[in-house]
Design a protein around this motif. Structure first.
Motif, mmCIF file in Angstrom:
data_model
loop_
_atom_site.group_PDB
_atom_site.id
_atom_site.type_symbol
_atom_site.label_atom_id
_atom_site.label_comp_id
_atom_site.label_asym_id
_atom_site.label_seq_id
_atom_site.Cartn_x
_atom_site.Cartn_y
_atom_site.Cartn_z
ATOM 1 N N UNK A 165 7.347 0.334 3.580
ATOM 2 C CA UNK A 165 6.268 0.286 2.559
ATOM 3 C C UNK A 165 6.350 -1.153 2.069
ATOM 4 N N UNK A 166 4.750 -1.425 2.258
ATOM 5 C CA UNK A 166 4.477 -2.768 1.875
ATOM 6 C C UNK A 166 4.267 -3.170 0.518
ATOM 7 N N UNK A 167 4.726 -4.191 -0.142
ATOM 8 C CA UNK A 167 4.578 -4.278 -1.323
ATOM 9 C C UNK A 167 2.949 -4.575 -1.923
ATOM 10 N N UNK A 168 2.590 -4.283 -3.045
ATOM 11 C CA UNK A 168 1.163 -4.640 -3.367
ATOM 12 C C UNK A 168 1.310 -5.769 -4.415
ATOM 13 N N UNK A 169 0.095 -5.943 -4.906
ATOM 14 C CA UNK A 169 0.016 -6.903 -6.283
ATOM 15 C C UNK A 169 0.698 -6.444 -7.443
ATOM 16 N N UNK A 170 0.951 -5.009 -7.488
ATOM 17 C CA UNK A 170 1.834 -4.872 -8.851
ATOM 18 C C UNK A 170 3.485 -5.144 -8.428
ATOM 19 N N UNK A 171 3.673 -4.724 -7.189
ATOM 20 C CA UNK A 171 5.261 -4.881 -6.839
ATOM 21 C C UNK A 171 5.765 -6.119 -7.096
ATOM 22 N N UNK A 172 5.011 -7.266 -6.759
ATOM 23 C CA UNK A 172 5.320 -8.674 -6.511
ATOM 24 C C UNK A 172 5.730 -9.142 -7.869
ATOM 25 N N UNK A 173 4.650 -8.915 -8.968
ATOM 26 C CA UNK A 173 5.229 -9.517 -10.195
ATOM 27 C C UNK A 173 6.380 -8.522 -10.860
ATOM 28 N N UNK A 174 6.574 -7.377 -10.161
ATOM 29 C CA UNK A 174 7.691 -6.577 -10.685
ATOM 30 C C UNK A 174 8.956 -7.233 -10.589
#
Length: 673
Positions: free
Chosen positions: A297-306
């Motif tokens: 599962x690839x991180x997206x632009x929400x995952x990273x700031x989380x």
DNA sequence: CTAGGGTTAG
């Protein structure tokens, strides 16, 4: 594809002269505004622009690109005003947050438009009109209007709310928070009456609503009744339980979903990572982030700031850097949330210059980006830079919020910029209309305390417009420690013990103040109180990253595999420090006597263990970065200065408030913290 | 061949 190429491509497909049956299809997939205008012109030229299907499509396409004026012109010029056109315009007003405009349009539609080009008689809104309003209001954060729209559809529209309307209104209700529970329950009732309470979307929306209204029991009940494993409802369940602080239950359920083979997606993994980060389980968050990628599962632009705050909290600079590389590869540097989180991560990992580089390269910034950078400078004691950046923030027309002023005031108070601090405290109220909150007063108390104006600090506290909390009295107590003011310390401590009876750190601080004045009666009294209340000093905990791995060291815990070598190094360091004139200070008074008798090493604070481990595990000259969960004590602070000198290392220690950068026997905080 | 929905977020 450039726009002109796209235009050629599209025009081939609309087969001139434009066919009123093909134009709507072309418009539906039209990728850019100039192209929509070209198709519009073609429709006008060939006389099909008045076709109700073509006009509706043009209207929708213009609204899709946010071209409100063009949309309005199409609608006003249309020979027949259909329910489709009215609905689209009303929904557009609603989703812009223009509730008055939306409701006015609804009345106008029913009354009939008799103005120029008007189409005569009234048009009644249908289910889609109402749902468009509900959805638009929901998206623009006008939750109350969304619920009103659904109720009016039912009441005066005599239409049964459907899956779409109910789901959307539920989503809006959640945004109203706990007080909206009655409305939420009423919507739940609609869902039951309409026979759609088991619809996948409704279930998800119900779980979301109950989660946001603080009803963890109802979340689980709705989920259990729905009985089919929809990934969206699983995600809503995870988010809902996490929001209601049921961390271990959330983690257990997540593991269960994995075991049951639920096809978890990026939202599921992002939610569970966020759950850990928000509940202080940083190392678990780091591990789950790794596991997520291992699952493909690839991180997206929400995952990273989380996930970045987890790296920041344990100073996992290498993890943070590799996330940064990923961000660059994926082109996420355009995302303001991602970049703000990177700024914060680098600042908290001790790399304030890297933080600034990211900040300067950002294509656009919001108040959070500025706050992250200003807060970073404050944490590093670089008050001049913090203040300078605040000035450029104003020059860039970015409105500061209360967090901004907390950062600016904290910077001033830590660096002793007394005059500037006073000025910003006034400007905040008079020029920016922000009334000071608890944290601003706490900064001002620290500011005055640092300047030795303890009585002024005390007066400020007594004149506050609301009841001071523990942070306020804690700031005063901290200042009393630095200036050795026992009388005021007693007053501050009395209030602190009343407000935070279970906080051992306050007792320790007071005891240390007594000890520094050799007032052993006081020391013993505090110790006795702590013993009576069964309070133990909170275990000190430090983290240090060595070769991509974060090591956690606990005071009084010898379970680290390298403990023998650490002990050996500490002995060496002690001998060298004493040779250079280091005298151990008083903070040991509260260490458990039994512990000290067993073995001195168990009484060593965790940051010293971390530094010793760092010294033996890295090549000479490598800087060491340590994060600690408590405020650094005098003894360790003094020791770090010596060690940085004779070991020739830069050592940075981030404690609960700020960074201490030790170098050549000195600390960046100027010995005031 | 034209109009509507749910979950993650500093």
């Amino acid at each position: 594809m450039s726009h002109s190429n796209a235009l050629a491509h599209f025009l081939r497909h609309v087969s001139f002269p434009p066919d009123p049956h093909l134009l709507p299809t072309a418009l539906k997939s039209c990728p850019a505004l100039p192209l929509a205008r070209a198709l519009h012109a073609a429709a006008v030229a060939s006389g099909v622009a008045g076709d109700p299907f073509v006009a509706s499509s043009l209207l929708h396409t213009y609204l899709r690109f946010g071209a409100a004026a063009d949309a309005r012109a199409v609608f006003d010029g249309a020979p027949q005003k259909t329910v489709v056109g009215w609905s689209a315009l009303a929904a557009a007003h609603a989703s812009r947050g223009d509730a008055d405009g939306a409701w006015r349009l609804l009345e106008k539609m029913r009354r009939g438009n008799n103005g120029p080009g008007g189409g005569g008689g009234g048009v009644e809104p249908n289910v889609i009109t109402w749902n468009g309003l509900v959805s638009g209001f929901n998206r623009s954060g006008r939750a109350r209007d969304a619920v009103v729209a659904l109720a009016r559809m039912h009441g005066e529209g005599l239409l049964r709310p459907d899956v779409t309307g109910v789901s959307c209104a539920l989503s809006a209700t959640g945004d109203l928070g706990t007080e909206a529970i009655a409305v939420g329950e009423q919507l739940h009732g609609y869902a039951v009456k309409a026979g759609c309470r088991l619809d996948a979307c409704v279930v998800t929306a119900l779980i979301d609503m109950y989660g946001k209204c603080g009803r963890a029991d109802e979340i689980v009940r709705v989920f259990d009744e729905s009985c089919h494993m929809d990934v969206a409802s699983c995600n809503a369940l995870i988010a809902g339980l996490s929001r209601n602080a049921q961390v271990s239950e959330t983690l257990r359920l997540f593991r269960e979903f994995v075991a049951q083979g639920v096809e978890l997606n990026v939202v599921s993994w992002t939610s569970i990572v966020a759950c850990c980060v928000q509940n202080g389980k940083d190392l678990e968050a780091v591990e789950l982030f790794r596991e997520m990628q291992a699952q493909g599962i690839e991180p997206n632009t929400v995952t990273i700031p989380c996930v970045l705050p987890a790296f920041a909290n344990v100073a996992a600079l290498m993890h943070g850097r590799s996330a940064h590389c990923f961000v660059v590869r994926k082109g996420f540097l355009l995302d303001v949330y991602v970049c703000s989180a990177l700024v914060d991560m680098y600042a908290k990992c001790g790399r304030i210059r890297n933080a600034r580089t990211i900040f300067d390269a950002m294509p656009s910034r919001n108040v959070v980006s500025w706050n992250a950078m200003i807060g970073g400078y404050a944490m590093h004691g670089e008050a001049k830079n913090a203040v300078r950046l605040f000035d450029s923030m104003l020059m860039c027309k970015q409105k500061p919020d209360m967090v901004t002023f907390t950062c600016v005031l904290a910077a001033c108070s830590q660096a002793g910029l007394t005059e500037e601090g006073h000025r910003y405290f006034k400007e905040m109220q008079h020029d920016h209309g922000i009334s000071p909150r608890m944290e601003h007063y706490a900064c001002m108390v620290t500011l005055l305390g640092r300047a030795g104006k303890l009585d002024e600090a005390y007066n400020l506290i007594t004149e506050m417009p609301f009841e001071p909390d523990g942070c306020i009295w804690g700031s005063l107590l901290g200042s009393c420690r630095v200036h050795g003011n026992v009388d005021l310390a007693d007053v501050a401590a009395e209030n602190l013990f009343r407000l935070e009876p279970g906080n051992a750190g306050n007792y320790v601080l007071l005891s240390n103040i007594y000890a520094s004045k050799k007032m052993w009666d006081g020391v013993n009294r505090v110790r006795a109180t702590m013993k009576d209340m069964g309070l133990k000093k909170e275990k000190g905990c430090s983290w240090i990253e060595i070769k991509n791995k974060v090591h956690m060291l606990l005071a009084g815990d010898d379970s680290h595999p390298m403990m023998t070598a650490i002990t050996e190094k500490l002995k060496q360091l002690n001998i060298e420090m004493r040779r250079l004139g280091f005298a151990p200070s008083t903070d040991f008074v509260l260490h458990d006597v039994e512990e000290q008798e067993k073995d001195d090493i168990l009484a060593v604070h965790s940051e010293k263990l971390a530094v010793a481990l760092g010294l033996i595990s890295t090549s000479p000259g490598t800087p060491l970065r340590v994060i600690k969960n408590l405020r650094i004590c005098d003894d360790c602070h003094e020791a770090m200065k010596f060690i940085s000198g004779f070991e020739g290392r830069e050592i940075s220690v981030r404690d609960t408030n700020r960074f201490h950068h030790f170098r050549d026997g000195k600390c960046s905080c100027g010995d005031y913290w």
